[in-house]
Every structure is written in C-alpha cells, then in structure tokens.
Write a protein that holds these residues in place. Structure first.
Motif, PDB file in Angstrom:
ATOM      1  N   SER A 138       8.417   7.985   1.531  1.00  0.00           N
ATOM      2  CA  SER A 138       7.227   7.818   0.406  1.00  0.00           C
ATOM      3  C   SER A 138       6.693   6.391   0.446  1.00  0.00           C
ATOM      4  O   SER A 138       5.604   6.363   0.177  1.00  0.00           O
ATOM      5  CB  SER A 138       7.865   8.208  -0.857  1.00  0.00           C
ATOM      6  N   ASP A 196      -1.977   5.389   0.314  1.00  0.00           N
ATOM      7  CA  ASP A 196      -2.724   5.587  -0.806  1.00  0.00           C
ATOM      8  C   ASP A 196      -3.200   4.554  -1.429  1.00  0.00           C
ATOM      9  O   ASP A 196      -4.495   4.428  -1.855  1.00  0.00           O
ATOM     10  CB  ASP A 196      -1.786   6.467  -1.767  1.00  0.00           C
ATOM     11  N   ASP A 202       2.752   5.937   0.137  1.00  0.00           N
ATOM     12  CA  ASP A 202       2.132   5.042  -1.124  1.00  0.00           C
ATOM     13  C   ASP A 202       1.469   3.974  -0.745  1.00  0.00           C
ATOM     14  O   ASP A 202       0.109   3.623  -1.072  1.00  0.00           O
ATOM     15  CB  ASP A 202       3.303   4.475  -2.019  1.00  0.00           C
ATOM     16  N   GLN A 238       4.182  -4.116  -1.491  1.00  0.00           N
ATOM     17  CA  GLN A 238       4.711  -2.843  -0.947  1.00  0.00           C
ATOM     18  C   GLN A 238       4.857  -3.003   0.609  1.00  0.00           C
ATOM     19  O   GLN A 238       5.836  -2.235   1.203  1.00  0.00           O
ATOM     20  CB  GLN A 238       3.327  -1.907  -1.169  1.00  0.00           C
TER      21      GLN A 238
END
Length: 283
Positions: free
Chosen positions: A98, A105, A102, A120
């Motif tokens: 994920s 995204d 993410d 991130q």
C-alpha cells in the motif's frame, strides 16, 4: 501479427498473457518469435500467480519451486520456437504494497515535491529495503537453477526491472545479480518505461542504472511515459531516448511494448522517432 508486419516488424515477442492454445495456433512458418516474456505460455495468468505468491521469490518452498518450473518451461518453449531470448520477472515481496500505491496516488494529486511526498518516499524505501532481504536470498537460489537450466541453449536471459517498487530487483539487488551471474548470455532486460516511472516518482535514478548495468543489457522494452503512465508511443512523452541509445549494445534485442490503444499512425510515428534517436534501425 498482421499489423506488426505492416509496421515492418520481422520478429515478435510473446508475453505472459498468451495462453497455450493461442501459442499453438500461431503459424510459425509465417511469423518468427524472437523472444518470450516469462511466464509464457500462460498456463496460469501472471497476475494470478502473483496473487497466490507462486513466484521465484516466494518464501514458501513449494510455491517457489512451482514458479521456477514455470520459468524453465518458458525457456524450453523459447528453445523449441527458435527464439533468441527470454525475459524473466524476478519476483516480488509478499504482503502489503500500500505504501507504493499511496505514493502514486499522491503523485497523481500533484503532491510531488511537498514534505509529505518526500516523507512517503523515505518510508517506502526503508520498508522496501528491509522486507526485500529474505526475498533476495531465495531469488538467487532460484536464478542459479534457472541459469543452469538454460546453459547451452543458445538463448540469452534478461532480468527485467519492474514497474512497482515492491517488485525485484531494485538497484542494489540487480548489482548483486550481475556480480553473481557473469555469463555473457545473462544480463539485464531494460524496460525503459518502468525505469522512467520509478525515476519520476523519485524512487530510482535512471542514469545510475544505465551507468552501472548498461554493458549488461540483453534486450530492451521501448515505450514512452507521460507522467507515470507507460506504454505510450515513443516521442509522445518524457523519455530521453538519445540517452537510452547511447548505452544499448549492438546485440541487444529491441522490442516495442506499446499499449493497444495507440493508433497505427501514432505507432508508425513512434518508430520513425526511435530511428531518429538511434534506438532502432530500419532494415
């Protein structure tokens, strides 16, 4: 095949979406298969194999051996078809992906360059490095069997750099693989679009890959990238194909890997563009 011939292609690559019945229906007297993209034929679809962790990096020994047998079957099929090369997927890390999803995204929402985006990236890379260690160990074990199986076949094997960050290899893993497998017919399958996307996300350095592994390129998948959308017609996106051409060995097999939505005219223009950039030559 007919469309490819109209565009001037002499050989074709069969990928992991070709079921056995389609493979057996090909008129091999008319069309020459230059390379196979593991697993081919797709007795079980690649996406299903990944979901079930039946890949050559699986920590489950039974699933790992199942996947190794699949690659060996692809090699045997390539030999039977008189192909030149086999493209090998070198597995993936099992479990949660994920963080990668993410990050993509966040990119699509225009957040690249923000502190949250950098955070991130750092968290994703740290997680990827730690979780990749046991998978690299079993990957090398799998590849030892696979390379041994291909010995004397006359085929080249290319380990492909992948689209998602939890897939193997990353830069350090590829470095280990290239140092361990030094056979002149074993090397890197450069996927230009995948490397461009990983670079655009801030996860990999394309030039570092080209500098370190360029001499080991066995084959290349050529396609362009718009943002983080790959498989576009060459010349329509951000890939610097002159930089790619500068490192391609003359013997590297060149394959166009273009999305089926690209029109005939866009494809033809892309071929002309690649000729201009010295990535391919018309014959």
């Amino acid at each position: 095949f007919g469309r490819g011939r109209q565009l001037g292609f002499a050989r074709f690559e069969l990928n992991h979406q070709i079921p056995p019945e389609v493979l057996e229906s090909i008129d091999l007297n008319r069309f020459h298969i230059g390379s196979l993209h593991d697993p081919c034929p797709a007795v079980i679809l690649n996406k299903q194999l990944e979901r079930e962790d039946r890949v050559i990096t699986s920590l489950d020994e039974g699933r790992r051996l199942f996947a190794v047998d699949g690659v060996k079957y692809t090699i045997d099929t390539a030999y039977r078809l008189g192909a030149r090369s086999v493209v090998i997927h070198t597995g993936r890390i099992a479990g949660d992906h994920s963080m990668d999803d993410d990050l993509r995204d966040m990119y699509r929402r225009g957040l690249k360059g923000t502190p949250d985006y950098f955070d991130q990236v750092n968290r994703l890379q740290a997680d990827r490095i730690e979780r990749g260690k046991p998978h690299l160990e079993v990957l090398l074990k799998s590849l030892e069997t696979i390379v041994q199986h291909a010995e004397g076949s006359g085929l080249t094997l290319g380990f492909e750099n992948r689209f998602h960050h939890y897939e193997l290899p990353n830069f350090e893993e590829m470095d280990v693989m290239m140092r361990l497998f030094t056979q002149p017919w074993v090397g890197w399958q450069l996927d230009v679009g995948h490397l461009q996307v990983e670079g655009e996300l801030g996860l990999m350095d394309m030039q570092a890959w080209l500098d370190r592994f360029g001499a080991r390129i066995m084959g290349v998948h050529l396609h362009d990238v718009i943002g983080i959308v790959d498989h576009r017609a060459p010349g329509s996106g951000q890939v610097d194909f002159e930089r790619i051409a500068a490192v391609l060995p003359p013997y590297a097999q060149r394959t166009l890997e273009i999305d089926k939505s690209v029109t005939f005219d866009e494809f033809r223009s892309g071929l002309e563009y690649l000729c201009e950039k010295n990535c391919i030559k018309q014959i």
